[in-house]
Each structure stands twice: as C-alpha cells, then as structure tokens.
Motif scaffolding. Structure first.
Motif, PDB file in Angstrom:
ATOM      1  N   THR A  18       0.695  -1.386   0.409  1.00  0.00           N
ATOM      2  CA  THR A  18       0.406   0.135   0.064  1.00  0.00           C
ATOM      3  C   THR A  18       0.782   1.605  -0.207  1.00  0.00           C
ATOM      4  OG1 THR A  18      -0.465   0.056   2.124  1.00  0.00           O
ATOM      5  CG2 THR A  18      -1.841  -0.962   1.470  1.00  0.00           C
ATOM      6  N   LEU A  19       2.051   0.682  -0.389  1.00  0.00           N
ATOM      7  CA  LEU A  19       3.074   2.370  -0.433  1.00  0.00           C
ATOM      8  C   LEU A  19       2.632   2.715  -1.351  1.00  0.00           C
ATOM      9  CD1 LEU A  19       6.081   0.441  -0.524  1.00  0.00           C
ATOM     10  CD2 LEU A  19       5.055   1.526   1.471  1.00  0.00           C
ATOM     11  N   SER A  20       2.714   4.684  -1.697  1.00  0.00           N
ATOM     12  CA  SER A  20       2.642   5.233  -2.023  1.00  0.00           C
ATOM     13  C   SER A  20       3.345   5.331  -3.849  1.00  0.00           C
ATOM     14  CB  SER A  20       2.344   6.882  -1.608  1.00  0.00           C
ATOM     15  OG  SER A  20       3.874   7.335  -1.440  1.00  0.00           O
ATOM     16  N   GLU A  21       3.229   6.002  -4.575  1.00  0.00           N
ATOM     17  CA  GLU A  21       4.101   5.808  -5.825  1.00  0.00           C
ATOM     18  C   GLU A  21       5.243   6.404  -5.686  1.00  0.00           C
ATOM     19  OE1 GLU A  21       3.248   3.557  -8.368  1.00  0.00           O
ATOM     20  OE2 GLU A  21       1.812   3.195  -7.536  1.00  0.00           O
ATOM     21  N   GLU A  22       4.939   7.483  -5.035  1.00  0.00           N
ATOM     22  CA  GLU A  22       6.859   8.134  -4.257  1.00  0.00           C
ATOM     23  C   GLU A  22       7.751   7.194  -3.517  1.00  0.00           C
ATOM     24  OE1 GLU A  22       5.687  11.274  -2.251  1.00  0.00           O
ATOM     25  OE2 GLU A  22       4.983  12.480  -4.321  1.00  0.00           O
TER      26      GLU A  22
ATOM     27  N   LYS B  22       7.837   4.275  -3.026  1.00  0.00           N
ATOM     28  CA  LYS B  22       8.081   2.612  -4.619  1.00  0.00           C
ATOM     29  C   LYS B  22       9.105   3.090  -5.158  1.00  0.00           C
ATOM     30  CE  LYS B  22       3.400   0.678  -5.120  1.00  0.00           C
ATOM     31  NZ  LYS B  22       2.160   0.182  -5.405  1.00  0.00           N
ATOM     32  N   ALA B  23       9.178   4.541  -5.620  1.00  0.00           N
ATOM     33  CA  ALA B  23       9.699   4.772  -6.407  1.00  0.00           C
ATOM     34  C   ALA B  23      11.023   4.989  -5.403  1.00  0.00           C
ATOM     35  CB  ALA B  23       9.658   5.917  -7.332  1.00  0.00           C
ATOM     36  N   PHE B  24      11.077   6.032  -4.733  1.00  0.00           N
ATOM     37  CA  PHE B  24      12.542   6.111  -3.429  1.00  0.00           C
ATOM     38  C   PHE B  24      13.006   4.324  -3.429  1.00  0.00           C
ATOM     39  CE2 PHE B  24      13.617   6.675   0.488  1.00  0.00           C
ATOM     40  CZ  PHE B  24      15.003   8.158   0.487  1.00  0.00           C
ATOM     41  N   GLY B  25      11.786   3.854  -3.165  1.00  0.00           N
ATOM     42  CA  GLY B  25      12.833   2.449  -2.359  1.00  0.00           C
ATOM     43  C   GLY B  25      13.335   1.638  -3.646  1.00  0.00           C
ATOM     44  N   ASN B  26      13.044   1.937  -4.794  1.00  0.00           N
ATOM     45  CA  ASN B  26      13.653   1.451  -5.701  1.00  0.00           C
ATOM     46  C   ASN B  26      14.614   2.499  -6.137  1.00  0.00           C
ATOM     47  OD1 ASN B  26      13.011  -0.247  -8.322  1.00  0.00           O
ATOM     48  ND2 ASN B  26      13.797   1.554  -9.709  1.00  0.00           N
ATOM     49  N   LYS B  27      14.877   3.567  -6.015  1.00  0.00           N
ATOM     50  CA  LYS B  27      16.350   4.178  -6.113  1.00  0.00           C
ATOM     51  C   LYS B  27      16.987   3.596  -5.290  1.00  0.00           C
ATOM     52  CE  LYS B  27      14.415   8.611  -7.095  1.00  0.00           C
ATOM     53  NZ  LYS B  27      14.424  10.134  -7.331  1.00  0.00           N
ATOM     54  N   LEU B  28      16.866   3.906  -3.762  1.00  0.00           N
ATOM     55  CA  LEU B  28      17.306   3.025  -2.960  1.00  0.00           C
ATOM     56  C   LEU B  28      17.768   2.113  -3.507  1.00  0.00           C
ATOM     57  CD1 LEU B  28      15.651   3.816   0.142  1.00  0.00           C
ATOM     58  CD2 LEU B  28      18.034   4.961  -0.463  1.00  0.00           C
ATOM     59  N   SER B  29      17.527   0.525  -3.943  1.00  0.00           N
ATOM     60  CA  SER B  29      17.552  -0.556  -3.657  1.00  0.00           C
ATOM     61  C   SER B  29      18.943  -0.637  -5.472  1.00  0.00           C
ATOM     62  CB  SER B  29      16.205  -1.162  -4.015  1.00  0.00           C
ATOM     63  OG  SER B  29      16.062  -0.937  -5.933  1.00  0.00           O
TER      64      SER B  29
END
Length: 147
Positions: A32-36, A38-45
């Motif tokens: 249920t994460l916001s799109e922001e 999710k995108a931030f997590g992807n940047k970190l990953s």
C-alpha cells in the motif's frame, strides 16, 4: 513459485531491472506504499545492483534486506524493532547456507550477461521466497503478541 517470486524473476529477466530492484519492486507493487515511496525504494535498491557496483554483497540479498527494513525498520523518533536484525540475519544465513557465499564476486560465474543473468535469476528467486517466509513469520508473531 509464488506470484511475488514469479514477478521478481520477470522484472529481472524480462524488464531490465537489476537483482536488487527486482526483489524490491516485486514486493512494493503489492504494498500500500505510495508511488513516491515505491520509486524512492527503487532508487535505493539500484545502489545495490551488482553487489553495490563493486561485487560485494549480492544485490538480490540486499534488495531482500531493504524489503525487510521497509516492514520492520524504525520510524524516526520511535523505538527500534528488535526483530529486524534477526530477520536480516536469517535471510543472509539462509542464503550463505544455500550458496556458500553472499558476495557477488564469488557468486557470479561470468561477466557475460547471457550467463550471469541465468545464474543470478536463481538468487532473485531464492531471496524473494525467503523474504516472503520471513514476512509471514513476522506477521504471525505480531498477531500472537497483539491478540
């Protein structure tokens, strides 16, 4: 394989995401994460691709640790969740027990993407399945302690 594991493998093999991103995104898509977020997590990953770019800790394992941190990590100003280190330790110990090594340098059999993609696909699959197991354990524990 579970739907999340299948999705992680698809993201890795077919959609151009690195190992760490594939693990992160497979879980984030169902959250249920916001799109922001999710995108931030992807940047970190992305920082963990290819063993942090230096062939150190396997990116898939690092992606799994990020997923665990997103569930059990500390919110600033709140107490630490003492379970998170146990879960990340369990993930890395299971990985090492299964594959002997946790470093990309030791795990990758080749620099050829046609070869290493097939090898690393297994790591993505293993980590995703193990993280699912650990998350289920954490949910069961939370239900037991709250009810």
């Amino acid at each position: 394989m579970s739907a999340i594991t299948d999705r992680a493998v698809q993201l890795y093999m077919e959609e151009g995401y690195c190992c760490a991103e594939a693990v992160w995104l497979a879980f984030a898509e169902g959250d249920t994460l916001s799109e922001e977020d999710k995108a931030f997590g992807n940047k970190l990953s992305f920082a963990f691709c290819g063993g942090t770019g230096a062939k150190n800790l396997c990116g898939a394992a690092a992606g799994g640790a990020l997923v665990l941190g997103s569930r059990f990590g500390r919110i600033p100003g709140e107490p630490r969740n003492e379970d998170l280190p146990k879960y990340t330790k369990a993930l890395l110990e299971a990985f090492e027990e299964h594959y002997t090594y946790t470093t990309c340098r030791e795990l990758k059999s080749s620099e050829d993407p046609n070869i290493y993609k097939q090898v690393c696909k297994e790591y993505v699959s293993f980590v995703t399945a193990k993280v699912e197991e650990l998350l289920e354990e954490g949910v069961r524990k939370e239900k037991c302690s709250s009810g």
